[in-house]
Design an enzyme around this catalytic site. Structure first.
Site, PDB file in Angstrom:
ATOM      1  N   ALA A 171     -44.243 -35.325 -67.739  1.00  0.00           N
ATOM      2  CA  ALA A 171     -44.159 -34.219 -67.231  1.00  0.00           C
ATOM      3  C   ALA A 171     -44.986 -33.128 -67.323  1.00  0.00           C
ATOM      4  O   ALA A 171     -45.106 -32.813 -67.824  1.00  0.00           O
ATOM      5  CB  ALA A 171     -43.124 -34.069 -65.664  1.00  0.00           C
ATOM      6  N   SER A 226     -52.224 -33.080 -74.555  1.00  0.00           N
ATOM      7  CA  SER A 226     -53.430 -33.745 -73.700  1.00  0.00           C
ATOM      8  C   SER A 226     -55.160 -33.050 -74.721  1.00  0.00           C
ATOM      9  O   SER A 226     -54.652 -31.623 -75.476  1.00  0.00           O
ATOM     10  CB  SER A 226     -53.534 -31.810 -72.990  1.00  0.00           C
ATOM     11  OG  SER A 226     -54.846 -31.794 -71.849  1.00  0.00           O
ATOM     12  N   TYR A 247     -52.236 -23.381 -70.027  1.00  0.00           N
ATOM     13  CA  TYR A 247     -52.335 -24.630 -70.290  1.00  0.00           C
ATOM     14  C   TYR A 247     -52.487 -25.404 -71.095  1.00  0.00           C
ATOM     15  O   TYR A 247     -51.286 -26.231 -72.476  1.00  0.00           O
ATOM     16  CB  TYR A 247     -52.976 -25.616 -69.242  1.00  0.00           C
ATOM     17  CG  TYR A 247     -53.029 -26.850 -69.685  1.00  0.00           C
ATOM     18  CD1 TYR A 247     -51.734 -28.475 -69.087  1.00  0.00           C
ATOM     19  CD2 TYR A 247     -54.144 -27.496 -70.455  1.00  0.00           C
ATOM     20  CE1 TYR A 247     -51.760 -29.451 -68.593  1.00  0.00           C
ATOM     21  CE2 TYR A 247     -54.091 -29.031 -69.784  1.00  0.00           C
ATOM     22  CZ  TYR A 247     -52.606 -30.170 -69.442  1.00  0.00           C
ATOM     23  OH  TYR A 247     -52.462 -31.011 -69.435  1.00  0.00           O
ATOM     24  N   LYS A 302     -50.325 -26.701 -85.975  1.00  0.00           N
ATOM     25  CA  LYS A 302     -49.170 -26.449 -86.158  1.00  0.00           C
ATOM     26  C   LYS A 302     -49.418 -25.463 -84.676  1.00  0.00           C
ATOM     27  O   LYS A 302     -49.785 -24.024 -84.184  1.00  0.00           O
ATOM     28  CB  LYS A 302     -49.096 -24.892 -86.834  1.00  0.00           C
ATOM     29  CG  LYS A 302     -49.079 -25.489 -88.530  1.00  0.00           C
ATOM     30  CD  LYS A 302     -49.322 -24.043 -89.557  1.00  0.00           C
ATOM     31  CE  LYS A 302     -49.853 -24.780 -90.889  1.00  0.00           C
ATOM     32  NZ  LYS A 302     -49.564 -23.716 -92.035  1.00  0.00           N
TER      33      LYS A 302
END
Length: 377
Positions: free
Chosen positions: A133, A184, A197, A229
């Site tokens: 999600a 992503s 994001y 990291k």
């Protein structure tokens, strides 16, 4: 202490180079043969219970279908009930012996607790947890009207995965289960309009001169800089240390994949979920968008092999090296191709103009993301 630090500053670089020179060839050979063995002994998920969040569309929906083809029992989770039911019906058709749907918001701990409780009450076991999600933003940071409206990105993308994992660990340990984390490739690419994001899994790659061009650093980066990291990735890498070998963890970083996000659905300046394909076109440009089905197939195959990392499509791995060795070039390209000044339409981005001029969208984008229609029921 200063003397000790000075000594280590002097000794550590050559020691690292010598150590890598001695160990790296053997390590590479070991990894190669180990990957071959994993490929020969893939996990059979027939009858196993797989919980997938964000399963109402895009990658999550297609992950359900791919697991269904392998005979897994499914728990599909998302906020949209009717879309979940449609995905569940299709998963049954593809071969899943049993599918249940649970409507819920993973950014809410109470919902996550209910999801896990319902799963255990129904199936009594959990074998794979797929943290998929996520929501995105596609607005310049300067154009944000209410910054607090964007907290939901971190709450869903990061805390949603943390909540679900925390609640699932006892059950996954009992089954020798696996966690699959869908992040992503935007995480290590400084894409304009996606600042919050991207922070979901942002890399911390210092320019090479911050390390004095040390040869040991260059060798380390070249072979190991996937071990980055950042919040989510470091969380799951730390968890891998704590949970191995009881629980396997696969971290997935997809590139542009067919989904509602690549349709242009995201949070914009007012913090509302909207669809703007001009912005999408400016970000994606003429980069080919992979189908969700192909991405899901690669993810499930990788999870069943027990891979630690997967970048899909694999050619996105080149972005690691570009970002590590040429960070200024990557930033310059984004400014030239994607960035537009605040208050300027995304349609003026060079990326968008090239896309329109060449007509590449027809060949590069799956038909499903050409439409602006989004199922928001």
């Amino acid at each position: 202490m200063e003397l000790i630090q000075s000594f280590l500053n002097l000794v550590a670089p050559p020691f690292t180079v010598v150590t890598l020179g001695l160990l790296l060839p053997h390590y590479v050979v070991f990894k190669y043969f180990f990957s071959l063995i994993r490929g020969l002994f893939n996990e059979d998920v027939t009858g196993k219970v797989v919980l997938i969040t964000g399963a109402s569309s895009g990658i999550g929906e297609n992950l359900a279908y791919e697991y269904a083809k392998r005979g897994a029992q499914l728990v599909l989770v998302a906020r949209r009930e009717s879309s979940l039911e449609e995905a569940a019906e299709a998963a049954r058709y593809y071969g899943s012996p049993e599918v249940i749907t649970i409507a819920g918001d993973v950014s809410e701990l109470s919902d996550c607790r209910r999801i896990i409780d319902d799963t255990m009450n129904h199936f009594g076991r959990l074998d794979h947890l797929v943290n998929n999600a996520g929501v995105a933003n596609m607005t310049l940071f300067e154009e944000i009207i209410d910054i607090t409206s964007f907290k939901q990105i971190m709450e869903t993308n990061y805390w949603g995965s943390v909540y679900m994992t925390w609640l699932s660990i006892p059950y996954l340990k009992n089954r020798g289960g696996k966690i699959i984390v869908v992040s992503s490739a935007a995480a290590w690419l400084p894409s304009p309009r996606m600042s919050i994001y991207n922070a979901r899994l942002s890399f911390y790659l210092k320019p090479m001169w911050d390390y004095g061009f040390s040869l040991s650093y260059l060798i380390w980066v070249f072979f190991f800089f996937q071990a980055s990291k950042a919040a989510l990735r470091i969380f799951f890498e730390t968890l891998r240390v704590e949970m191995s070998p009881e629980i396997g963890i696969t971290v997935v970083t997809p590139g542009f994949v067919e989904s509602e996000i690549t349709k242009g659905k995201a949070l914009y300046s007012h913090g509302r979920m909207e669809v703007h394909q001009d912005v999408r076109d400016a970000l994606v440009g003429a980069i080919p968008v992979e189908t969700a089905a192909a991405c899901a197939k690669a993810i499930v195959r990788s999870a069943c092999r027990g891979d630690r990392y997967l970048t899909e499509p694999s050619w996105y791995n080149a972005a690691y090296y570009l970002k590590a060795f040429c960070p200024e070039v990557v930033e310059w390209c984004y400014r030239i191709l994607v960035y537009t000044t605040p208050g300027t339409s995304a349609a003026e981005a060079l990326n968008k103009q090239i896309l329109d001029l060449t007509g590449a969208k027809t060949a590069m984008y799956p038909p499903s993301i050409h439409s602006v229609e989004i199922n928001d029921d």
